[in-house]
Design an enzyme around this catalytic site. Structure first.
Site, PDB file in Angstrom:
ATOM      1  N   TYR A 151      -4.057   5.044   3.738  1.00  0.00           N
ATOM      2  CA  TYR A 151      -3.952   4.254   2.515  1.00  0.00           C
ATOM      3  C   TYR A 151      -5.350   3.709   2.173  1.00  0.00           C
ATOM      4  CZ  TYR A 151      -2.721   0.405  -0.540  1.00  0.00           C
ATOM      5  OH  TYR A 151      -2.646  -0.462  -1.600  1.00  0.00           O
TER       6      TYR A 151
ATOM      7  N   LYS B  51       7.050  -1.380  -0.366  1.00  0.00           N
ATOM      8  CA  LYS B  51       7.444  -0.027  -0.735  1.00  0.00           C
ATOM      9  C   LYS B  51       8.938   0.191  -0.448  1.00  0.00           C
ATOM     10  CE  LYS B  51       3.008   0.023  -1.491  1.00  0.00           C
ATOM     11  NZ  LYS B  51       2.015   0.515  -0.569  1.00  0.00           N
TER      12      LYS B  51
ATOM     13  N   ARG C 166       4.460 -22.383   6.629  1.00  0.00           N
ATOM     14  CA  ARG C 166       3.440 -21.397   7.016  1.00  0.00           C
ATOM     15  C   ARG C 166       3.714 -20.878   8.421  1.00  0.00           C
ATOM     16  NH1 ARG C 166      -1.022 -23.152   9.170  1.00  0.00           N
ATOM     17  NH2 ARG C 166      -1.459 -24.776   7.661  1.00  0.00           N
TER      18      ARG C 166
ATOM     19  N   ASP D 282       1.278   2.859  11.059  1.00  0.00           N
ATOM     20  CA  ASP D 282       1.721   2.415   9.728  1.00  0.00           C
ATOM     21  C   ASP D 282       2.940   3.259   9.372  1.00  0.00           C
ATOM     22  OD1 ASP D 282       2.137   2.113   6.966  1.00  0.00           O
ATOM     23  OD2 ASP D 282       0.022   1.705   6.575  1.00  0.00           O
TER      24      ASP D 282
HETATM   25  C1  LIG Z   1       0.782   0.098  -0.035  1.00  0.00           C
HETATM   26  C2  LIG Z   1       0.404   0.454   1.325  1.00  0.00           C
HETATM   27  C3  LIG Z   1      -0.280  -0.447   2.148  1.00  0.00           C
HETATM   28  C4  LIG Z   1      -0.729  -1.797   1.642  1.00  0.00           C
HETATM   29  O1  LIG Z   1       0.368  -2.655   1.416  1.00  0.00           O
HETATM   30  P1  LIG Z   1       0.402  -3.786   0.276  1.00  0.00           P
HETATM   31  O2  LIG Z   1       1.796  -4.284   0.371  1.00  0.00           O
HETATM   32  O3  LIG Z   1       0.082  -3.142  -1.020  1.00  0.00           O
HETATM   33  O4  LIG Z   1      -0.618  -4.811   0.651  1.00  0.00           O
HETATM   34  C5  LIG Z   1      -0.555  -0.050   3.447  1.00  0.00           C
HETATM   35  N1  LIG Z   1      -0.198   1.162   3.919  1.00  0.00           N
HETATM   36  C6  LIG Z   1       0.449   2.047   3.152  1.00  0.00           C
HETATM   37  C7  LIG Z   1       0.822   3.378   3.720  1.00  0.00           C
HETATM   38  C8  LIG Z   1       0.766   1.740   1.837  1.00  0.00           C
HETATM   39  O5  LIG Z   1       1.401   2.635   1.077  1.00  0.00           O
END
Ligand SMILES: *Cc1c(COP(=O)(O)O)cnc(C)c1O
Length: 381
Positions: free
Chosen positions: A101, A198, A49, A173
């Site tokens: 998001y 992603k 962890r 982000d």
């Molecule tokens: C998918 C996404 C998230 C969240 O991420 P997860 O891996 O699904 O928890 C946050 N920001 C953006 C821009 C995303 O596309």
């Protein structure tokens, strides 16, 4: 000498830092909950962890790619973003992009608000609006650029100037662009977050997230939260994501090329009213985006001529997969209204233009002609 981005994708952040005595070319998966010691103070690793060699190697790679002092790998993008918001205290004011998001909006409205954070949604494409929202209690500006799903662009240098003047953190982000196209830390951001699920992992086969910090201190603060709240990435998933990153640059080049072809062709389609893609010179954020990135990415949204057309396209696609998520080798089509942005309050959704006629496309690695033929037949009556 620091290697180029492409080389770092393949080999990681530093020259053969790898500690493994067996000299495996692929990073070993240390599938172990804990690590033994021969005496007090012996050994770098303790408990997974807290720290794990496979995860650490991935973190070093991501830190290098973003130009950060440290990166921390989480079990999902949301775990990463939630960890960042543990940096703040009740009464802290945070300015966030209004087009975000959906899960992040849900985090702010349901969890951060309950914890006493004053989260204010602002159209961050307009620097004046950010500036006007600043208060003495403002502790951070949080932006997504380009945003999800409307592809709105925020000027990161302007945001950085406002954040610096307010003594607040700039958090970006960077999921859509990835460090291949955009490096917010080099433009003065303090923290970058990612859904590594992603483009970074890139194969629609695992969930993960990252926080990348501009300074060692911020990195340590986030690490403490991560190891304490426990949403860390597992060794196996760390290995999968590291493998995905090896091809990040080549995937994105091809996906971007295909996205531009689709965007141009869809502009001519009689069932499409508008294409939202930052690579089109007519996009309102084109110039700002171009000034802060080295590319346009592989995400686009389209406004069809009616909700009926959008629903028909979702029913009729055969190659493009109707599914949530983005950034993988398989092209996906998403319906933001009921999928990714379901939990965004209706009033906010409508203001942003997220209605029943909107479709979002994540362009993968299939042949451009095959993709275009599929979306065209799907849009047809
Ligand atoms: C998918 C996404 C998230 C969240 O991420 P997860 O891996 O699904 O928890 C946050 N920001 C953006 C821009 C995303 O596309």
């Amino acid at each position: 000498m620091a290697y180029s981005f492409e080389t770092q994708c393949v080999h990681g952040g530093e020259e053969r830092t790898w500690r493994d005595g067996e000299r495996s070319v692929s990073t070993p998966i240390y599938q172990s909950a804990t690590f033994f010691h021969t005496q007090i103070g012996h050994g770098q690793f303790n408990y997974t962890r807290q720290d794990n060699p496979t995860r650490l190697h991935l973190e070093e790679t991501v830190a290098a790619l973003e130009g950060g002092a440290d990166a921390i790998a989480f079990a999902s993008g949301m775990a990463a973003i939630a960890a960042v918001f543990e940096l703040f205290r009740p009464g802290d004011h945070i300015i966030v992009s209004e087009d975000l998001y959906g899960g992040t909006t849900r985090l702010f409205n349901n969890v951060s608000a309950k914890n006493g954070l004053l989260v204010e949604f602002v159209d961050t494409c307009d620097a004046e609006k950010i500036r006007n929202a600043v208060r003495p209690e403002t502790k951070a500006i949080y932006v997504e650029t380009p945003s999800n799903p409307m592809m709105n662009v925020t000027d990161l240098r302007e945001a950085r100037r406002i954040a610096a003047a307010a003594n607040a953190l700039l958090i970006v982000d960077n999921t859509f662009m990835t460090p291949y196209f955009q490096k917010p830390l080099t433009l003065g951001a303090d923290l970058v977050v990612h859904s590594g699920t992603k483009f970074l992992a890139g194969h629609n086969d695992t969930i993960c997230g990252f926080v990348v910090a501009a300074t060692k201190q911020l990195g340590e603060d986030v690490r403490l939260i991560g190891k304490t709240t426990g949403g860390m990435l597992s060794p196996f998933d760390s290995w999968l994501v590291e493998r995905g990153i090896k091809t990040l640059a080549v995937r994105l080049e091809r996906e971007q090329e295909t996205a531009l072809k689709l965007a141009r062709a869809l502009q001519e389609n009689p069932h499409v009213k508008k294409v939202y893609y930052v690579g089109l010179p007519e996009h309102p954020g084109y110039a700002v985006n171009k000034g802060q990135t080295t590319g346009f990415g592989a995400m686009l949204s389209i406004r069809t001529d009616s909700e009926e057309t959008a629903l028909r396209a979702l029913r009729k696609v055969r190659l493009i997969t109707f599914a949530e998520s983005l950034g993988g080798t398989e092209s996906l089509i998403t319906y933001p209204l009921t999928q990714t942005h379901d939990s965004v309050p209706e009033e906010q959704r409508m203001r942003l233009g997220i209605d029943g006629s909107l479709l979002r496309l994540s362009v993968g690695l299939e042949d451009a002609r095959d993709l275009l033929a599929d979306i065209e037949q799907a849009l047809e009556e």
